[in-house]
Design a protein around this motif. Structure first.
Motif, PDB file in Angstrom:
ATOM      1  N   PRO A 212       0.827  -1.194   0.000  1.00 34.74           N
ATOM      2  CA  PRO A 212       0.000   0.000   0.000  1.00 34.74           C
ATOM      3  C   PRO A 212       0.872   1.259   0.000  1.00 34.74           C
ATOM      4  CG  PRO A 212       0.047  -0.911   2.207  1.00 34.74           C
ATOM      5  CD  PRO A 212       0.790  -1.867   1.314  1.00 34.74           C
ATOM      6  N   PRO A 213       0.297   2.380  -0.445  1.00 36.56           N
ATOM      7  CA  PRO A 213       1.083   3.615  -0.483  1.00 36.56           C
ATOM      8  C   PRO A 213       1.418   4.086   0.922  1.00 36.56           C
ATOM      9  CG  PRO A 213      -1.201   4.056  -1.034  1.00 36.56           C
ATOM     10  CD  PRO A 213      -1.064   2.567  -0.914  1.00 36.56           C
ATOM     11  N   ARG A 214       2.527   4.819   1.020  1.00 34.85           N
ATOM     12  CA  ARG A 214       2.933   5.444   2.279  1.00 34.85           C
ATOM     13  C   ARG A 214       2.661   6.936   2.184  1.00 34.85           C
ATOM     14  NH1 ARG A 214       8.166   4.712   1.526  1.00 34.85           N
ATOM     15  NH2 ARG A 214       8.535   6.527   2.718  1.00 34.85           N
ATOM     16  N   PHE A 215       2.400   7.526   3.294  1.00 37.64           N
ATOM     17  CA  PHE A 215       2.176   8.965   3.425  1.00 37.64           C
ATOM     18  C   PHE A 215       3.524   9.678   3.410  1.00 37.64           C
ATOM     19  CE2 PHE A 215       1.840  12.548   6.443  1.00 37.64           C
ATOM     20  CZ  PHE A 215       0.832  13.281   5.854  1.00 37.64           C
ATOM     21  N   LEU A 216       3.724  10.595   2.459  1.00 34.10           N
ATOM     22  CA  LEU A 216       4.980  11.339   2.377  1.00 34.10           C
ATOM     23  C   LEU A 216       4.861  12.748   2.950  1.00 34.10           C
ATOM     24  CD1 LEU A 216       6.139  10.352  -1.220  1.00 34.10           C
ATOM     25  CD2 LEU A 216       6.871   9.366   0.964  1.00 34.10           C
ATOM     26  N   GLY A 217       3.660  13.232   3.057  1.00 31.21           N
ATOM     27  CA  GLY A 217       3.443  14.577   3.578  1.00 31.21           C
ATOM     28  C   GLY A 217       2.174  15.150   2.993  1.00 31.21           C
ATOM     29  N   SER A 218       1.790  16.339   3.475  1.00 31.72           N
ATOM     30  CA  SER A 218       0.564  16.926   2.963  1.00 31.72           C
ATOM     31  C   SER A 218       0.596  18.438   2.999  1.00 31.72           C
ATOM     32  CB  SER A 218      -0.646  16.415   3.743  1.00 31.72           C
ATOM     33  OG  SER A 218      -0.634  16.899   5.057  1.00 31.72           O
ATOM     34  N   SER A 219      -0.342  18.997   2.271  1.00 31.59           N
ATOM     35  CA  SER A 219      -0.550  20.438   2.211  1.00 31.59           C
ATOM     36  C   SER A 219      -1.986  20.693   2.657  1.00 31.59           C
ATOM     37  CB  SER A 219      -0.348  20.920   0.773  1.00 31.59           C
ATOM     38  OG  SER A 219      -0.708  22.276   0.636  1.00 31.59           O
ATOM     39  N   CYS A 220      -2.180  21.664   3.521  1.00 30.27           N
ATOM     40  CA  CYS A 220      -3.507  21.999   4.036  1.00 30.27           C
ATOM     41  C   CYS A 220      -3.780  23.457   3.683  1.00 30.27           C
ATOM     42  CB  CYS A 220      -3.532  21.795   5.546  1.00 30.27           C
ATOM     43  SG  CYS A 220      -5.131  22.130   6.312  1.00 30.27           S
ATOM     44  N   ASN A 221      -4.929  23.709   3.045  1.00 33.55           N
ATOM     45  CA  ASN A 221      -5.215  25.030   2.510  1.00 33.55           C
ATOM     46  C   ASN A 221      -6.655  25.431   2.779  1.00 33.55           C
ATOM     47  OD1 ASN A 221      -2.667  25.102   0.611  1.00 33.55           O
ATOM     48  ND2 ASN A 221      -3.617  23.108   0.418  1.00 33.55           N
ATOM     49  N   TYR A 222      -6.842  26.592   3.387  1.00 33.92           N
ATOM     50  CA  TYR A 222      -8.185  27.098   3.622  1.00 33.92           C
ATOM     51  C   TYR A 222      -8.715  27.726   2.340  1.00 33.92           C
ATOM     52  CZ  TYR A 222      -7.125  26.353   8.507  1.00 33.92           C
ATOM     53  OH  TYR A 222      -6.785  25.777   9.702  1.00 33.92           O
ATOM     54  N   LEU A 223      -9.962  27.440   2.043  1.00 34.72           N
ATOM     55  CA  LEU A 223     -10.622  27.951   0.840  1.00 34.72           C
ATOM     56  C   LEU A 223     -11.925  28.602   1.287  1.00 34.72           C
ATOM     57  CD1 LEU A 223     -10.724  28.124  -2.253  1.00 34.72           C
ATOM     58  CD2 LEU A 223     -11.708  25.827  -2.259  1.00 34.72           C
TER      59      LEU A 223
ATOM     60  N   GLU B 233       4.591   6.458   9.305  1.00 34.35           N
ATOM     61  CA  GLU B 233       4.172   5.252   8.601  1.00 34.35           C
ATOM     62  C   GLU B 233       2.670   5.100   8.776  1.00 34.35           C
ATOM     63  OE1 GLU B 233       5.875   3.121   6.630  1.00 34.35           O
ATOM     64  OE2 GLU B 233       7.607   4.435   6.835  1.00 34.35           O
ATOM     65  N   CYS B 234       1.931   5.361   7.714  1.00 36.21           N
ATOM     66  CA  CYS B 234       0.490   5.132   7.740  1.00 36.21           C
ATOM     67  C   CYS B 234       0.026   4.927   6.308  1.00 36.21           C
ATOM     68  CB  CYS B 234      -0.264   6.284   8.405  1.00 36.21           C
ATOM     69  SG  CYS B 234      -0.105   7.890   7.652  1.00 36.21           S
ATOM     70  N   ASP B 235      -1.039   4.191   6.153  1.00 35.99           N
ATOM     71  CA  ASP B 235      -1.627   3.950   4.839  1.00 35.99           C
ATOM     72  C   ASP B 235      -2.671   5.043   4.599  1.00 35.99           C
ATOM     73  OD1 ASP B 235      -3.008   3.122   2.584  1.00 35.99           O
ATOM     74  OD2 ASP B 235      -3.415   1.110   3.323  1.00 35.99           O
ATOM     75  N   PRO B 236      -2.447   5.938   3.632  1.00 31.98           N
ATOM     76  CA  PRO B 236      -3.341   7.058   3.413  1.00 31.98           C
ATOM     77  C   PRO B 236      -4.627   6.704   2.656  1.00 31.98           C
ATOM     78  CG  PRO B 236      -1.530   7.152   1.889  1.00 31.98           C
ATOM     79  CD  PRO B 236      -1.267   5.990   2.792  1.00 31.98           C
ATOM     80  N   THR B 237      -4.848   5.420   2.398  1.00 31.16           N
ATOM     81  CA  THR B 237      -6.032   5.013   1.659  1.00 31.16           C
ATOM     82  C   THR B 237      -7.277   5.531   2.365  1.00 31.16           C
ATOM     83  OG1 THR B 237      -4.904   3.038   0.871  1.00 31.16           O
ATOM     84  CG2 THR B 237      -7.311   3.049   0.739  1.00 31.16           C
ATOM     85  N   PHE B 238      -8.078   6.265   1.633  1.00 39.95           N
ATOM     86  CA  PHE B 238      -9.282   6.897   2.162  1.00 39.95           C
ATOM     87  C   PHE B 238     -10.459   6.069   1.701  1.00 39.95           C
ATOM     88  CE2 PHE B 238      -9.961  10.886   4.289  1.00 39.95           C
ATOM     89  CZ  PHE B 238     -11.318  11.151   4.114  1.00 39.95           C
ATOM     90  N   ALA B 239     -11.221   5.541   2.636  1.00 43.47           N
ATOM     91  CA  ALA B 239     -12.368   4.686   2.283  1.00 43.47           C
ATOM     92  C   ALA B 239     -13.348   5.428   1.407  1.00 43.47           C
ATOM     93  CB  ALA B 239     -13.046   4.192   3.545  1.00 43.47           C
ATOM     94  N   PRO B 240     -13.975   4.755   0.420  1.00 38.85           N
ATOM     95  CA  PRO B 240     -14.923   5.425  -0.474  1.00 38.85           C
ATOM     96  C   PRO B 240     -16.178   5.898   0.239  1.00 38.85           C
ATOM     97  CG  PRO B 240     -14.637   3.096  -1.067  1.00 38.85           C
ATOM     98  CD  PRO B 240     -13.792   3.374   0.125  1.00 38.85           C
TER      99      PRO B 240
END
Length: 167
Positions: A127-138, A160-167
């Protein structure tokens, strides 16, 4: 289904994670420019985009520490649509940066106010690994023209976490 508008995501790389520019008021469709640390570029496999309502009540610092799915329930995220008509609460786009380090993505999001846009960088592994994220207010998404959204840089974290987001 509620009216939707297109959010154009422009993803770019840099030698080190940098600061996002201030939002522009040019009246073009929403655009997003993200900086990625060159150190993870070889591991980068995809970007995952999630939009959450009630943006101002959310703390970006907390949402960026680990995979977003560890902070929110899947049904909290808005249903998005990609340019091929695929709908999901988390859209994934293969990393395909051009030689200038840019990538364009199109996402339709519901017209509304007070959102937070999370872009997670995912590894090529399965499964994919989380490399980082960007958070942006809109603040607002209108059914007509929208000012571009310049994204905060992706914050790199060793989690180490699986970023898979359930549908």
């Amino acid at each position: 289904m509620s009216p939707r508008t297109s959010l154009l995501l422009l993803l770019g790389t840099a030698l080190a994670a940098g600061c996002g520019a201030a939002p522009s008021t040019s009246g073009v469709p929403l655009a997003l420019d993200v900086m990625i640390d060159r150190a993870v570029l070889d591991e980068l496999g995809a970007f995952q985009v999630v939009v959450l309502p009630d943006g101002q009540s959310r703390r970006c610092g907390e949402l960026q520490r680990t995979c977003l799915n560890q902070h929110v329930k899947p049904d909290e995220a808005l249903v998005l649509e990609d340019s091929n008509g695929k709908e999901a609460r988390a859209l994934r786009f293969p990393a395909g940066l051009d030689r200038d380090g840019a990538q364009e993505l199109a996402v339709d999001i519901p017209v509304g106010r007070d959102y937070v846009v999370i872009i997670e960088a995912l590894s090529r592994t399965n499964p994919p690994r989380f490399l980082g994220s960007s958070c942006n207010y809109l603040e607002t998404v209108s059914s007509t023209r929208n000012d571009p959204l310049i994204a905060a840089p992706i914050s790199l974290v060793a989690v180490e976490c699986d970023p898979t987001f359930a549908p």
